[in-house]
Structures are given as C-alpha cells and as structure tokens.
Design an enzyme around this catalytic site. Structure first.
Site, short mmCIF file in Angstrom:
data_model
loop_
_atom_site.label_atom_id
_atom_site.label_comp_id
_atom_site.label_asym_id
_atom_site.label_seq_id
_atom_site.Cartn_x
_atom_site.Cartn_y
_atom_site.Cartn_z
N HIS A 62 29.97 34.06 34.44
CA HIS A 62 31.04 33.11 34.77
C HIS A 62 30.94 32.74 36.24
CE1 HIS A 62 32.53 37.21 35.44
NE2 HIS A 62 33.26 36.70 36.43
N HIS A 300 39.73 40.51 37.51
CA HIS A 300 38.72 39.85 36.70
C HIS A 300 37.43 40.65 36.85
CE1 HIS A 300 37.09 37.93 40.38
NE2 HIS A 300 38.36 37.80 40.73
#
Length: 376
Positions: A62, A300
C-alpha cells in the site's frame, strides 16, 4: 464493511520479484479507479521503508501516508501468485492484497483481512484456489477454520434441574447465535449425552447446523442424570472439522481430570481456555502497562511493524489488548495479530509481559509508542 467482487481479484499471476508484483497491483488499483497513476510511487516507497509481508504467504502492499491524496476511493485488489513471489528476507508471498485508503478507514479493512488470514491453513487454501469465488469466500470468512465459541455461547449458573432442560438451553444458545436452526435443538434434547466425569457432560448434533460452534451451560441447582451429578453441559454443533481443536481441549481436560475448570471459570476464562489466549492478567504487579496511541492514523501496517519489531527484541512472552476494541489479548510478536486489533488514534493498548526481561520490555515498548513508532 469491505465487499470483494470479481473485479477486485486477478488469479494465476506470476512475478519475478516483489517490485514487479507491486507495479502490477498498482496498475489494477488505477484501472479500477481507486487511485491516481502516481500512487505506485508511494507503494514502492512504502515497501522500502518496511516490508509489507504479513506472514503465512500474505503481503499487503500500500502507499505512504503522504500519498493518500492520490486515493480516489478506499478499496483493495487481490493478486494470486500460485508459484509465489520472493518478498525479501526469505519470505514468499502467494497472495498480495493491494490497499488504497484515504484515511484510517483502512484499519477496518486490515482488521477484517488479518482475522481471516491468520487462521490455520488459509495460506494453503489460497495457494490452491482455482476461481475468484474461492478467493472471495476465503477472504470474506465464509470458509470456516475455527468453530464459533464466545461469551454469547456461555450461560453460567442457569437454574436447570434436569438434563433435558440443560440440553435445550445449550442448544438455544447455539440457535440464538445463528449457528444452528430449530431442527438442531429438537435433535439435541433427544440425543444421549456422554458423561465426561466430575459432573461434566457432552452432547452433540449435526442436524440443521449452519456453522460449527460450541456452547457451555452450567447449573446453579442440584441436578442429576442417571444417578450422576450434572454440573455443566457442553453442546457441540458440527458441520465441518473446525470443532476438532475444541474437542482436543476437552479431551485434555478429561485426561488431566480438570473437568471442574468448566464450571468454576468465568466466561472470559472459558474463552481463553479454548482459544489458548491470555484473557485474565494481574494488574497489581510490574508486568502490566497501558499506553495510548497518538499516531494520527492509528496502527496501520508501518507503525504496527515497528511495534512488533520492538517487542521481538525481548525474550519475555508479551501480550497486548486494545482496551477500546474487543479487549482480547493477542501475541504482541505477531504482526497479523497486532494489525488485527484495529487500533485507531486515541485507543489504549494494555501490554502484559512474563519473562526475564518483562519490566525492561514494558519500558521499551512505552518509549517506542511515545516516539511515534517511526511516525514522530
């Protein structure tokens, strides 16, 4: 809730290295309208900062936080590499899940994915997947790997006075959870129960079962069946093999003559007993510490990886729980488990440590969290 469709999944892919794989995934994210074309740069930079390999053959490439303005819409794409891709450090990824997220809503995506992907044998089934529906069912949790057992399936000190009532209520717990239909409860009250010793009984069925699950019922009354005392009944609904680990725990308790644990434990202790996780810890010693997460976007993948790296420096066994989440302790040395906590900005994490450097570990963890876990 993340909803996967056939457009999100590309099967039977191959890549010479992870850079090639990430570029292909970025192109898919772009083609699906989720990100701008330049987002690939953020994905590659993110990989240079810290590997996105989670374990069990799974990677989640990501972008970086400063490329979130290139995200048009939160979503994912899944690439399937049956031959595997070298993700560095001896790690091989068979499934790569490209993530596009505008803010911390991606924590919910990570939490959902890691819960599914941390189950036993998911890696093997993903490697062998032949259709997009196979992938979707696996990632959506429609393939059951662990039988359901949680506090809602436990009723302690119910005022039951006979075995039929005990079986009916235990079956009712399973029905209320959505695991079984009325047919199962009707079958259960007619089934012969098995005495496991010391007042513990077992009954099971397979009629009208939608998901394998287990319930436990204890009684507060003087209850007997065939002249033997009844303290607790375990009811098991089985439609696959996912209940085997629960049976193994029960067998071990019987072998060790520890049946009384079933009717002397709290609901949380019972869940911990059958999950193998730590639910109850001492709070009056030096082995417990609580820290608030100040990272703007929560834990995250990158700060989670930094936290796990810090924890792994210590020999002690370290568990962590998100007090503001499900408040369930997991192994703090497992990246997938930590990400699965879904920690957002402002959430508090409670750590427990047991071992030769427990106190030192908690101090080090606190310092790492206070420093921002590489995010300042």
């Amino acid at each position: 809730m993340l909803t996967l469709t056939n457009n999100d999944i590309t099967l039977q892919q191959s890549a010479s290295d992870k850079t090639t794989a990430i570029k292909a995934i970025a192109k898919q994210l772009t083609d699906n309208g989720l990100v701008a074309e330049q987002y690939v740069t953020g994905m590659l930079n993110r990989e240079k900062q810290n590997s996105t390999f989670l374990g069990n053959g799974i990677a989640i490439p990501h972008g970086t936080t400063d490329t979130r303005d290139l995200v048009n819409k939160t979503g994912v794409v899944v690439h399937h590499f049956p031959e595997g891709v070298n993700w560095g450090d001896g790690n091989v990824a068979y499934v790569a899940i490209g993530i596009a997220a505008k803010s911390d809503e991606h924590l919910g995506i990570l939490k959902q994915l890691t819960k599914v992907l941390s189950a036993d044998d998911v890696e093997g089934k993903l490697k062998q997947a032949k259709t997009k529906d196979d992938i979707i069912k696996l990632l959506n949790g429609e393939v059951q790997f662990e039988a359901d057992f949680n506090p809602a399936l436990i009723h302690l000190n119910f005022p039951a006075t006979d075995m039929i009532q005990m079986s009916a209520v235990a079956g009712g717990l399973l029905k209320n959870s959505g695991s079984v239909e009325s047919q199962f409860v009707a079958e259960l009250v007619t089934k012969e129960v098995t005495h496991l010793g010391n007042g513990l009984w077992l009954v099971s069925g397979d009629q009208g079962v939608k998901r394998s699950a287990m319930s436990i019922l204890t009684t507060s009354e003087a209850c007997e069946y065939k002249g033997l005392p009844v303290k607790a009944v375990i009811a098991i609904a089985a439609c696959n093999d996912s209940h085997r680990t629960l049976l193994n725990t029960i067998s071990q308790l019987v072998f060790e003559q520890q049946q009384t644990k079933i009717f002397t434990s709290t609901a949380a202790e019972l869940v911990a007993l059958f999950s193998g996780s730590v639910q109850q810890v001492s709070v009056d010693g030096d082995n417990v510490a609580t820290f608030k997460i100040q990272n703007a976007h929560g834990l995250h993948a990158r700060p989670s990886a930094m936290l796990v790296a810090t924890v792994k420096k210590y020999k002690s066994a370290i568990k962590v729980s998100n007090i503001d989440g499900e408040n369930k302790f997991v192994d703090a040395k497992s990246l997938m488990k930590v990400i699965g906590l879904g920690v957002k900005h402002g959430n508090s994490l409670q750590f427990t440590a047991e071992g030769p450097d427990a106190k030192e570990a908690l101090v080090g963890i606190g310092e790492a969290i206070a420093s921002g876990l590489s995010e300042g």
